[in-house]
Design a protein around this motif. Sequence first.
Motif, PDB file in Angstrom:
ATOM      1  N   ASP A  94     -28.069 -96.501 -59.532  1.00  0.00           N
ATOM      2  CA  ASP A  94     -27.986 -95.145 -60.077  1.00  0.00           C
ATOM      3  C   ASP A  94     -28.384 -95.124 -61.535  1.00  0.00           C
ATOM      4  O   ASP A  94     -29.212 -94.323 -61.978  1.00  0.00           O
ATOM      5  CB  ASP A  94     -26.528 -94.667 -60.004  1.00  0.00           C
ATOM      6  CG  ASP A  94     -26.311 -93.703 -58.863  1.00  0.00           C
ATOM      7  OD1 ASP A  94     -26.939 -93.895 -57.810  1.00  0.00           O
ATOM      8  OD2 ASP A  94     -25.497 -92.774 -59.040  1.00  0.00           O
ATOM      9  N   ARG A  97     -32.000 -95.662 -62.164  1.00  0.00           N
ATOM     10  CA  ARG A  97     -32.790 -94.457 -61.941  1.00  0.00           C
ATOM     11  C   ARG A  97     -32.702 -93.533 -63.138  1.00  0.00           C
ATOM     12  O   ARG A  97     -33.699 -92.990 -63.598  1.00  0.00           O
ATOM     13  CB  ARG A  97     -32.306 -93.731 -60.690  1.00  0.00           C
ATOM     14  CG  ARG A  97     -33.003 -94.173 -59.420  1.00  0.00           C
ATOM     15  CD  ARG A  97     -33.025 -93.059 -58.379  1.00  0.00           C
ATOM     16  NE  ARG A  97     -31.717 -92.454 -58.199  1.00  0.00           N
ATOM     17  CZ  ARG A  97     -30.715 -93.023 -57.543  1.00  0.00           C
ATOM     18  NH1 ARG A  97     -30.870 -94.203 -57.002  1.00  0.00           N
ATOM     19  NH2 ARG A  97     -29.562 -92.408 -57.418  1.00  0.00           N
ATOM     20  N   ARG A  98     -31.489 -93.371 -63.635  1.00  0.00           N
ATOM     21  CA  ARG A  98     -31.343 -92.446 -64.762  1.00  0.00           C
ATOM     22  C   ARG A  98     -32.051 -92.961 -65.999  1.00  0.00           C
ATOM     23  O   ARG A  98     -32.628 -92.202 -66.766  1.00  0.00           O
ATOM     24  CB  ARG A  98     -29.875 -92.185 -65.034  1.00  0.00           C
ATOM     25  CG  ARG A  98     -29.351 -91.204 -63.997  1.00  0.00           C
ATOM     26  CD  ARG A  98     -28.167 -90.457 -64.488  1.00  0.00           C
ATOM     27  NE  ARG A  98     -27.061 -91.360 -64.687  1.00  0.00           N
ATOM     28  CZ  ARG A  98     -26.419 -91.463 -65.830  1.00  0.00           C
ATOM     29  NH1 ARG A  98     -26.782 -90.746 -66.868  1.00  0.00           N
ATOM     30  NH2 ARG A  98     -25.412 -92.295 -65.931  1.00  0.00           N
ATOM     31  N   GLN A 101     -35.666 -92.197 -65.622  1.00  0.00           N
ATOM     32  CA  GLN A 101     -35.937 -90.779 -65.833  1.00  0.00           C
ATOM     33  C   GLN A 101     -35.982 -90.454 -67.317  1.00  0.00           C
ATOM     34  O   GLN A 101     -36.864 -89.755 -67.799  1.00  0.00           O
ATOM     35  CB  GLN A 101     -34.871 -89.931 -65.137  1.00  0.00           C
ATOM     36  CG  GLN A 101     -35.041 -89.915 -63.623  1.00  0.00           C
ATOM     37  CD  GLN A 101     -33.806 -89.413 -62.919  1.00  0.00           C
ATOM     38  OE1 GLN A 101     -32.738 -89.308 -63.519  1.00  0.00           O
ATOM     39  NE2 GLN A 101     -33.945 -89.111 -61.650  1.00  0.00           N
ATOM     40  N   GLY A 136     -30.141 -85.628 -61.617  1.00  0.00           N
ATOM     41  CA  GLY A 136     -29.160 -86.686 -61.421  1.00  0.00           C
ATOM     42  C   GLY A 136     -27.965 -86.483 -62.313  1.00  0.00           C
ATOM     43  O   GLY A 136     -27.897 -85.492 -63.043  1.00  0.00           O
ATOM     44  N   GLY A 138     -26.307 -86.193 -65.088  1.00  0.00           N
ATOM     45  CA  GLY A 138     -26.696 -86.184 -66.491  1.00  0.00           C
ATOM     46  C   GLY A 138     -25.923 -85.134 -67.229  1.00  0.00           C
ATOM     47  O   GLY A 138     -24.970 -84.584 -66.700  1.00  0.00           O
TER      48      GLY A 138
END
Lengths: 149, 149
Positions: A94, A97-98, A101, A136, A138
């Motif tokens: 996770d 991925r963030r 991004q 996501g 955030g």
Amino acid sequence: MAKELTVGQVATRSGVAVSALHFYEAKGLIESHRTGGNQRRYGGDVLRRVAIIKVAQEVGISLAEIGAALASLPGGRTPNRDDWNKLSQRWAADLDRRIHQLQKLRDGLTDCIGCGCLSIDRCKLRNPGDRLAAEGPGPRRLVVASRVY
Amino acid sequence: MAKELTVGQVATRSGVAVSALHFYEAKGLIESHRTGGNQRRYGGDVLRRVAIIKVAQEVGISLAEIGAALASLPGGRTPNRDDWNKLSQRWAADLDRRIHQLQKLRDGLTDCIGCGCLSIDRCKLRNPGDRLAAEGPGPRRLVVASRVY
DNA sequence: GCTTGACCTCAACTTAAGTCGAGGTTGTAG
DNA sequence: CTACAACCTCGACTTAAGTTGAGGTCAAGC
């Protein structure tokens, strides 16, 4: 037998406020049983659970997601090393991925420096296709929620 | 002269809801003047401003910070390329910091995989010294706010 | 000139993750 | 056995970034 802990003890040992522990319990993230006088008593495993909750939160995972993850632990038992393994890996992914991004956003921002293109449709940052870049868990979880649902 | 825009037009062109535009105006992020009938009219520059607001939000910057940044533009005029430069650089630096923080967290999580150390004080992730790792404009802005103030 | 859609204000509601306080009970140390 | 700290529940409040709705006005096409 491990001694039972009171809320206050769990609070000081875990560094989490009593009200937060009540809250977690209401959300089903931790459990307790009660004394005859209706006071909470916790098993020692609650400390590890709270530790996991805090780490996951620092990683940016919502309590709802944490709750789901904890609930998915087979049998609802105290998480052991293996369970923790799985959660860690999931959450690390996770996080990855963030991070990616954000990196994409950062690159876009750098590209845009000086381009003055914000009102022009071709700008990377304003491109609808890339709009989900900041998706996501955030800062705008709320915004996302209110937009999507 | 550039034609004046109504709220509805700004909304469709910018992809932001009318209510959000009202909200931004109330927060001082954008401005309008009124017709005789008290309806808002916007200059064309509002589109760029809104674009900047959206990009900054995607980057994880709060409206309060965005407002401050916009207000700091000399003379409150429409931001030109140079102004945008400065904001971009500032925000890119912010983003960088957050990316590094997340990376630190990710590394900690990876190190911890399988260590089962969560309840042990020496764990990197549970080390109070590293606790501020997830600080800054992040998912838990609210939490941070309610903890700190 | 009237109808319809866009606009106005203002207050209340939403979500997440708690905190705070009131009013009352329990448990333990002396 | 009593005082006092710690506990209980429940409801209200907080922040951010809006949305939703009520009740009323404006503007444009026919």
